[in-house]
Every structure is written in structure tokens, then in C-alpha cells.
Design a protein around this motif. Sequence first.
Motif, PDB file in Angstrom:
ATOM      1  N   ALA A  17     -20.380 -10.341 -15.747  1.00 30.39           N
ATOM      2  CA  ALA A  17     -20.683 -10.665 -17.143  1.00 30.39           C
ATOM      3  C   ALA A  17     -19.939 -11.902 -17.633  1.00 30.39           C
ATOM      4  CB  ALA A  17     -20.355  -9.463 -18.040  1.00 30.39           C
ATOM      5  N   VAL A  18     -18.743 -12.131 -17.110  1.00 29.51           N
ATOM      6  CA  VAL A  18     -17.979 -13.302 -17.550  1.00 29.51           C
ATOM      7  C   VAL A  18     -18.253 -14.526 -16.678  1.00 29.51           C
ATOM      8  CG1 VAL A  18     -16.155 -11.851 -18.499  1.00 29.51           C
ATOM      9  CG2 VAL A  18     -15.933 -12.714 -16.159  1.00 29.51           C
ATOM     10  N   GLY A  19     -19.202 -14.411 -15.740  1.00 28.19           N
ATOM     11  CA  GLY A  19     -19.612 -15.567 -14.946  1.00 28.19           C
ATOM     12  C   GLY A  19     -19.168 -15.563 -13.505  1.00 28.19           C
ATOM     13  N   GLY A  20     -18.511 -14.492 -13.042  1.00 29.79           N
ATOM     14  CA  GLY A  20     -17.997 -14.461 -11.677  1.00 29.79           C
ATOM     15  C   GLY A  20     -19.088 -14.447 -10.630  1.00 29.79           C
ATOM     16  N   GLY A  21     -20.176 -13.680 -10.869  1.00 28.81           N
ATOM     17  CA  GLY A  21     -21.260 -13.625  -9.900  1.00 28.81           C
ATOM     18  C   GLY A  21     -21.908 -14.982  -9.698  1.00 28.81           C
ATOM     19  N   ARG A  22     -22.140 -15.695 -10.783  1.00 30.80           N
ATOM     20  CA  ARG A  22     -22.737 -17.034 -10.678  1.00 30.80           C
ATOM     21  C   ARG A  22     -21.783 -18.000  -9.982  1.00 30.80           C
ATOM     22  NH1 ARG A  22     -23.323 -21.596 -14.304  1.00 30.80           N
ATOM     23  NH2 ARG A  22     -25.245 -22.721 -13.813  1.00 30.80           N
ATOM     24  N   PHE A  23     -20.486 -17.835 -10.220  1.00 27.39           N
ATOM     25  CA  PHE A  23     -19.504 -18.699  -9.564  1.00 27.39           C
ATOM     26  C   PHE A  23     -19.556 -18.517  -8.048  1.00 27.39           C
ATOM     27  CE2 PHE A  23     -15.289 -18.597  -7.549  1.00 27.39           C
ATOM     28  CZ  PHE A  23     -14.964 -19.943  -7.613  1.00 27.39           C
ATOM     29  N   PHE A  24     -19.614 -17.268  -7.582  1.00 28.06           N
ATOM     30  CA  PHE A  24     -19.649 -17.021  -6.142  1.00 28.06           C
ATOM     31  C   PHE A  24     -20.913 -17.610  -5.515  1.00 28.06           C
ATOM     32  CE2 PHE A  24     -16.852 -13.217  -7.125  1.00 28.06           C
ATOM     33  CZ  PHE A  24     -15.709 -13.848  -6.668  1.00 28.06           C
ATOM     34  N   THR A  25     -22.053 -17.484  -6.214  1.00 30.33           N
ATOM     35  CA  THR A  25     -23.293 -18.049  -5.689  1.00 30.33           C
ATOM     36  C   THR A  25     -23.214 -19.563  -5.627  1.00 30.33           C
ATOM     37  OG1 THR A  25     -24.544 -16.180  -6.602  1.00 30.33           O
ATOM     38  CG2 THR A  25     -25.787 -18.155  -6.025  1.00 30.33           C
ATOM     39  N   ARG A  26     -22.718 -20.186  -6.683  1.00 32.53           N
ATOM     40  CA  ARG A  26     -22.601 -21.644  -6.709  1.00 32.53           C
ATOM     41  C   ARG A  26     -21.603 -22.134  -5.665  1.00 32.53           C
ATOM     42  NH1 ARG A  26     -20.766 -23.816 -11.965  1.00 32.53           N
ATOM     43  NH2 ARG A  26     -21.810 -25.750 -11.350  1.00 32.53           N
ATOM     44  N   LEU A  27     -20.507 -21.390  -5.476  1.00 37.55           N
ATOM     45  CA  LEU A  27     -19.515 -21.792  -4.484  1.00 37.55           C
ATOM     46  C   LEU A  27     -20.107 -21.723  -3.080  1.00 37.55           C
ATOM     47  CD1 LEU A  27     -16.592 -22.579  -3.826  1.00 37.55           C
ATOM     48  CD2 LEU A  27     -16.034 -20.141  -3.749  1.00 37.55           C
ATOM     49  N   ALA A  28     -20.888 -20.686  -2.814  1.00 42.16           N
ATOM     50  CA  ALA A  28     -21.521 -20.567  -1.498  1.00 42.16           C
ATOM     51  C   ALA A  28     -22.457 -21.740  -1.236  1.00 42.16           C
ATOM     52  CB  ALA A  28     -22.273 -19.239  -1.405  1.00 42.16           C
ATOM     53  N   PHE A  29     -23.232 -22.131  -2.229  1.00 39.31           N
ATOM     54  CA  PHE A  29     -24.130 -23.273  -2.054  1.00 39.31           C
ATOM     55  C   PHE A  29     -23.345 -24.578  -1.936  1.00 39.31           C
ATOM     56  CE2 PHE A  29     -27.523 -20.452  -3.218  1.00 39.31           C
ATOM     57  CZ  PHE A  29     -28.633 -21.004  -2.608  1.00 39.31           C
ATOM     58  N   ALA A  30     -22.245 -24.687  -2.662  1.00 37.07           N
ATOM     59  CA  ALA A  30     -21.434 -25.894  -2.567  1.00 37.07           C
ATOM     60  C   ALA A  30     -20.835 -26.059  -1.175  1.00 37.07           C
ATOM     61  CB  ALA A  30     -20.323 -25.862  -3.623  1.00 37.07           C
ATOM     62  N   LEU A  31     -20.440 -24.947  -0.564  1.00 40.59           N
ATOM     63  CA  LEU A  31     -19.798 -25.008   0.742  1.00 40.59           C
ATOM     64  C   LEU A  31     -20.799 -25.149   1.886  1.00 40.59           C
ATOM     65  CD1 LEU A  31     -17.075 -22.237   0.269  1.00 40.59           C
ATOM     66  CD2 LEU A  31     -16.692 -24.712   0.322  1.00 40.59           C
ATOM     67  N   PHE A  32     -21.973 -24.525   1.762  1.00 40.90           N
ATOM     68  CA  PHE A  32     -22.879 -24.454   2.910  1.00 40.90           C
ATOM     69  C   PHE A  32     -24.294 -24.941   2.627  1.00 40.90           C
ATOM     70  CE2 PHE A  32     -19.640 -21.175   3.537  1.00 40.90           C
ATOM     71  CZ  PHE A  32     -19.174 -21.534   4.794  1.00 40.90           C
ATOM     72  N   GLY A  33     -24.629 -25.213   1.378  1.00 41.83           N
ATOM     73  CA  GLY A  33     -26.005 -25.598   1.069  1.00 41.83           C
ATOM     74  C   GLY A  33     -26.447 -26.883   1.731  1.00 41.83           C
ATOM     75  N   HIS A  34     -25.513 -27.822   1.953  1.00 48.07           N
ATOM     76  CA  HIS A  34     -25.867 -29.108   2.543  1.00 48.07           C
ATOM     77  C   HIS A  34     -25.868 -29.064   4.064  1.00 48.07           C
ATOM     78  CE1 HIS A  34     -21.475 -28.944   2.409  1.00 48.07           C
ATOM     79  NE2 HIS A  34     -21.464 -29.795   3.417  1.00 48.07           N
ATOM     80  N   ARG A  35     -25.557 -27.924   4.646  1.00 43.02           N
ATOM     81  CA  ARG A  35     -25.537 -27.805   6.094  1.00 43.02           C
ATOM     82  C   ARG A  35     -26.899 -27.329   6.604  1.00 43.02           C
ATOM     83  NH1 ARG A  35     -20.202 -28.209   7.600  1.00 43.02           N
ATOM     84  NH2 ARG A  35     -18.686 -27.839   5.929  1.00 43.02           N
ATOM     85  N   ARG A  36     -27.057 -27.312   7.904  1.00 42.03           N
ATOM     86  CA  ARG A  36     -28.315 -26.916   8.511  1.00 42.03           C
ATOM     87  C   ARG A  36     -28.643 -25.478   8.105  1.00 42.03           C
ATOM     88  NH1 ARG A  36     -27.440 -28.961  13.267  1.00 42.03           N
ATOM     89  NH2 ARG A  36     -26.016 -27.247  13.752  1.00 42.03           N
ATOM     90  N   GLY A  37     -29.849 -25.273   7.567  1.00 41.36           N
ATOM     91  CA  GLY A  37     -30.218 -23.943   7.084  1.00 41.36           C
ATOM     92  C   GLY A  37     -29.389 -23.513   5.898  1.00 41.36           C
ATOM     93  N   GLY A  38     -29.075 -24.465   5.018  1.00 39.89           N
ATOM     94  CA  GLY A  38     -28.109 -24.242   3.940  1.00 39.89           C
ATOM     95  C   GLY A  38     -28.338 -23.028   3.076  1.00 39.89           C
ATOM     96  N   PRO A  39     -29.527 -22.847   2.469  1.00 37.50           N
ATOM     97  CA  PRO A  39     -29.722 -21.684   1.592  1.00 37.50           C
ATOM     98  C   PRO A  39     -29.516 -20.357   2.308  1.00 37.50           C
ATOM     99  CG  PRO A  39     -31.469 -23.279   1.267  1.00 37.50           C
ATOM    100  CD  PRO A  39     -30.693 -23.750   2.457  1.00 37.50           C
ATOM    101  N   ALA A  40     -29.927 -20.285   3.574  1.00 37.33           N
ATOM    102  CA  ALA A  40     -29.746 -19.035   4.320  1.00 37.33           C
ATOM    103  C   ALA A  40     -28.268 -18.754   4.547  1.00 37.33           C
ATOM    104  CB  ALA A  40     -30.492 -19.113   5.658  1.00 37.33           C
TER     105      ALA A  40
END
Length: 764
Positions: A203-226
Amino acid sequence: MTSTETLLSRQRMRAVDALFHWLVAVLCTFYVFIHLYIGIYGSPDSQLLNALHVNTALAIVFMTMPLLRRDHPAYLFGRVLDFLALCACVGCTIYFMMEIKTWSIRTLIFRPVDYVTSVIFIALILEACRRAVGGVLVVICLVLMAYALTSDHFGGMFYGAPASPTRLLQTIFLGNAGIFGVAVTVMAQYVVLFILFGVLLNAVGGGRFFTRLAFALFGHRRGGPAKAAVVSSAMLGTISGSAIGNVVTTGIFTIPLMIKLGYRRAFAGGVEAAASNGGMISPPIMGAVAFIMADLMGVSYLTIIAAAAIPALLYYMTMFVTIDLEARKYGLAPLPRGKLPAAGPMLRKQGYFLIPLIVICVALVLGYSIVFVAVMTIATTFIIGILRSNSRLDPARLMGAIEETARSTAGLSATAAAAGIMLGAIFAVGLSFQVAQEAARMADGNLWILVMLCGVMAIIMGMGMSAAAVYLTLAATVVPIMQVAGISQMAAHFYAFYFGIASNITPPVALTAYAAAPIAGSKPIETGFYAAKLGISNLLLPILFVYHPAILLEGSWGEIATVSITSLLALIGFAAVTTGYLFAGLNVTERLVGAIGSLLLFIPEPATDLAGLVAIALWAAYSWRKSRRRQEAVVPIQESAVSDGGGWLNRWASGRMAKEGEAAIGQTSRNEDELLEMLVSDAEDGAVRAQARERFSQLSLYLAWGAVLLTSGLFQFSGSNYIHARDPILWTAVMLLAAVFFVSSIWTVVRWRPVVVAVPRSQS
């Protein structure tokens, strides 16, 4: 909309509807308040607490999950039955309050009122369980109760002295092995608090933070979203332990983006389903099972989550490698780095969301109690929400988080109570001991036969059941069989648990895959097959638990390191075999060689480990040289591969679905560009701030926080005077009063807040 959202929307509604939503909000708040109170000040009489916990959960289920849909012709009749069930819950609660002091003698004197109440109570639990998680567990409970009454009519290992109706009801209704056994006790003491922490953090934004952090770390790599799906599900799994909850939370981002990059729709849904299923094996919560397991085994909670750490890590690492191989195989491009958030600035700006997880780890290592840890993490998350400037927590969102906690926990509590009915019926006639002895005799010393038999039993019995329910079922049936055969307690419990939750990603009843399929627009069974392939380690790791328990930290550090490394290499080998790609495409012979090498590594013997290492090394070298020699052209995957690609297994699944009719429908309502924009921008924070301004003026916000402080004052008054210990019934009344005051005050402030109207100068 939830009742809190409806009440605080300030929309016009009929008095009857307003009263209904107010009652739901009060009931949910009361449910959370009693658990929050005992975490801070201590518990009242345990029997009263368990009774309040179960009856309030049942009432919430009956109010929020109606018997019939609103569009059903007999909807009003269904609501009458819901009201009668609610009244029955109130009646059972009054009964328990009146019988607190004489509860122990009910095992000697079982009066007619006890008969009637126990039958009604059991019926309410079974119906609430049916509404919350389906009819599988209900059928099992009814069959076992019928068996307990007629066991002398069965043969073989199922023959035994039947239980009388009185004895059966007493075992289920009164005994520690029945409804108020381990599952309900653990739910009441620990689980609700941890679920409140997870909901509040989101509710205070932690879930969205974890999702955004995962994309920041791995989204630009091969098969990023997966890969981001795997990482974000692992992060959220540490706090929620809910597979379907993970799918709904992270899948709305990850699945459409995977499809955009070229992944098959069914594969994209399977990735999210398998990754989310890992949330139930990820410490520290494990779908509430970690607490129950610690209590049943008589070991510390820290011991359980430590034992679960390496298998969970191997599960996610194997998925990660499988996704990378899939991306290599089809030449899938990564997401543009410029469209993704940057990890460094995000951690500097919002890294405080990691503090609650750090608090959990540090407090557990220092030896603090589970309840204290839960309260500390809730307090830490609350403080983060108050101090956060972008989207500060307000009383309305706090009230919404409380209701969401109660709604998400009520069904689980009903399931835990139903599991208690099942266990009570089993123990009433000693069925678990009889089955364990007969299974050990049938195996005749062949441990592998017994292990395979128990695995099949666990998968079948786990179909359609929640993690806690399936674990309790298997703890009473499969675990005794394995322990009779000499398998260690830790290995037996983890083996049963892993195979039990495998049904979530194993067709035909792959609930997590079915939740992901509509988001992906894919066929549920095909999605389930991909999820099973990606989560293959869920089926392989339990075998190691039995034959090499060092992976559960039962052994020397050398043994733990050896089995961890060889298991990881073996799982990677199996991932390459199932994907059909290592450094280059694998033909049937190459897959067979890889499978043999992986199998040798999986067998916990020094000779087989050495042979497996040699075989895998030669296999990998050959594949690498093959890729260098051929310089294979990478063929991007096409959308048509949804129906006709992926090997004979997927073609078979597609054919089956074609015969049965198209089962998966709908595309996500948000396109991929919008999802990427949401990941980068702070639009959600702005929406939260705008919603808060719409609900509260400055004065009304102060009034609402004043109501929160007064509510906490009621807590302090009751706790400082030990009312929960001196007069549990009065304590219950105080908690109910606190819930009524909290909900009514915030509703009144939001609905009647001062509205400033600009007056034209000409009229001033």
C-alpha cells in the motif's frame, strides 16, 4: 470495489448498502485489530482467541463471497442464506464466550447444545472453505468423516475400529488435533500479522518498488521481462507467499512485455506462473507454511527458513537459466535501456523499502520471537508510509490495507479450520499410522518405490488446495509414511510440501498457470505445461531432500557446498535438455547425453558426481564448438508459434484445447508502451496524492489522524490494564468498540469533510 473504497468514495448509496459496507469494514477491522493487539500486548485465553479468529473469518467470507452471483435469479434468496450463516457465526461466537471456563470438561460431558453447536460450526467451516478455495478440501473432509464413522466396513489397511459420533465430534471440535489445532493457532498468532505487513508494504509503494527494481536490474538484458518476472516474484514472494497474488501483482507488467519481445503467449504466462509458485517456497513466509512447519516439527522458525533458503535459490536460478536459454534460442531482444528506470537512482531514492526485510533478517538472527518480528516490520513499514513524501500514507489507505488484509486472510483461515476437520477425522481412527505401516510393508525395503509413491500421492492430494491446506493434509498422511521408512523429519516434511504445491503448475489443476493464462491471452493447459517445464526443479529438488538432506543444511559445510553445486549444475543441465538449447540447438542424441550427465550429478555419490561433471563438461564443450562451427542463424519466434510450436508436448496440448474449445480469452487492457511508461514515471505517486487531496482537506486529515490516535489509545488502555487477561469478554468488547470507532470516524470525516467553494468577487 472493496467496502472501504465504496464507503470513502462519497458516492450516494442506499442506507441498506451503506450499512452493509460499514459492517464489512468494521468486521474486517475487528479481525485485524485483535491480531495486532495480541502481537503488541499479549494474548487472551487461547481458546477464545482461536474461536474469535475462526468465527470472524467465517463471517467475513459469508459477507464478501455471496452464495450466488448478483445476476442470478435467486440472488436475494442466496443473500438470505448468507445472512443466516452470519447469524450462526454470531451464535457460535456467543457459545464459545459462555463456555470459556468450562471448555475443558466438554470432553467428559457433551451436552445436546454442544452437539448442535459443533455440527453447525463444522458446516459453516466447510461452506466457507468451499466458497474460498473450492470443493476439493470439502469433499476430502466429508469422505474422511464418513470413513471415521464406518471404518469397520473397509478392508486391508483401511480397516479399523470406527469412531462414535460423539468421539468424532469431540476430536474435531475440542481436541488439539481438530479445528483448533496447529493450523488455526499459527494463523491466529503469526500469519495475519505477516500478511498485514505485506499488504501495508504494498500500500505504501513497496510492491511497485520491487517490480521496478527488477526491471531496472534485468529488463535490459536478454529476455529482460521474463528475468524481471523471476526476480520480482522472488522479492514479493518473501513477503506474501501467495502464488496467485504474485501473478496478479507482477504479471500485469511482465507478461505483456514478454509477449512484445516475442515470447510465446503460453510461455510468457508459464514464466510468471512458475516464478510466482516459487513464492510459496521462498522464506520467510512460504504461504504460512513456515510457521506451521516449525510448530509441527518442534524446531525454531529460523531453522525452517534457513533450511528452505538453498532449495528456493536453486529453484529461481534454474528458472533464470531456462529463460536465458529460451531467449538465446530464439534471439529475443532485450527491452530498450532508455525506457527502463535506473537501478542506482532508484535505490538511493527508495531504498528504504528494503529496511523491513532487513529488520526481519536481523531480528530473527538476534533471536527475537516471531510475533515481535512481525510487529517490528509492521511498525517500520507504517513509519516509512508516514514519512514518504511522494505518496504519504493517509488514514483512508490505512483502512483499505486493513480490509484487504482481512479479506485475503479470511479464506485462508477457513481453509486452515477445514484442514483441522480433516486431521481430526484421521486421528480419530488412527488412519495415518495404519497407512504408514502398510505403505512401508508394500515398499518392502525399496526406498525409491516408497518415495515415488509418496510424490504421486502428494501431487494428487494437493490439486486445487492452498499451500497451508495441502501441507497439513500431507503432514497427516504422507509424512508419517516417509518417517516410518527412516527418512529424516526435515526431509520428509519438505519433500511432501514441495510435491504438494507442484500441483499449482502441473496440469490438469494448475491454478497458478490458470491465473496467468487470461493475462497472457493463452490457453490454460498449454500455459500449465510451460509452467511445469520451467518449474521442473520443483519436482526434482524433493528427491535430493531424501537422498542428500545436506541441501536442507543437515550435514557438514563440505557436504552442503558439494550438493548445492552439483545440484545447480544438474538442474541447469535439465533446463538445457527441456529447452533444447545450450550453446546451440540440441538434437535428440545430445539431449539424451545431457540428461544422463545431469542425472549422474543428481545422484549423491562421489563417483557419480565425478562422472557427471566429466559428462556435462564434454557435452557443454561439444555444444560450444558446434555453435562456433556452424555459426547458426538465429530465427526469431513468430506469433504463430503460439499454436504450432514448442515441440510435440505443446502441439498435443494445443490439439486437446482445440477439441475442448478456446478457453483463454482477452488481451491486457494496457499496451506495452504504457506499461513501460508506468515503470519509469512517478504517475502512480501523483495519482495517490491527488486521491488523498480529494478525500481530505487539511483539517479533515488532522481529524482522521486524531481518530487513529484515539483508537491506539483504546489499545493502550486495554493493554496497560491487562484487560485481555483479566476479562477476555470485556477485551473483545473493547476491540469491537475500537473497530467501530475507527471505521465510523474515518468514514464520517471523508464523507463530510469541509469543501472550500470559491466565491466570485462581485458577490463578496
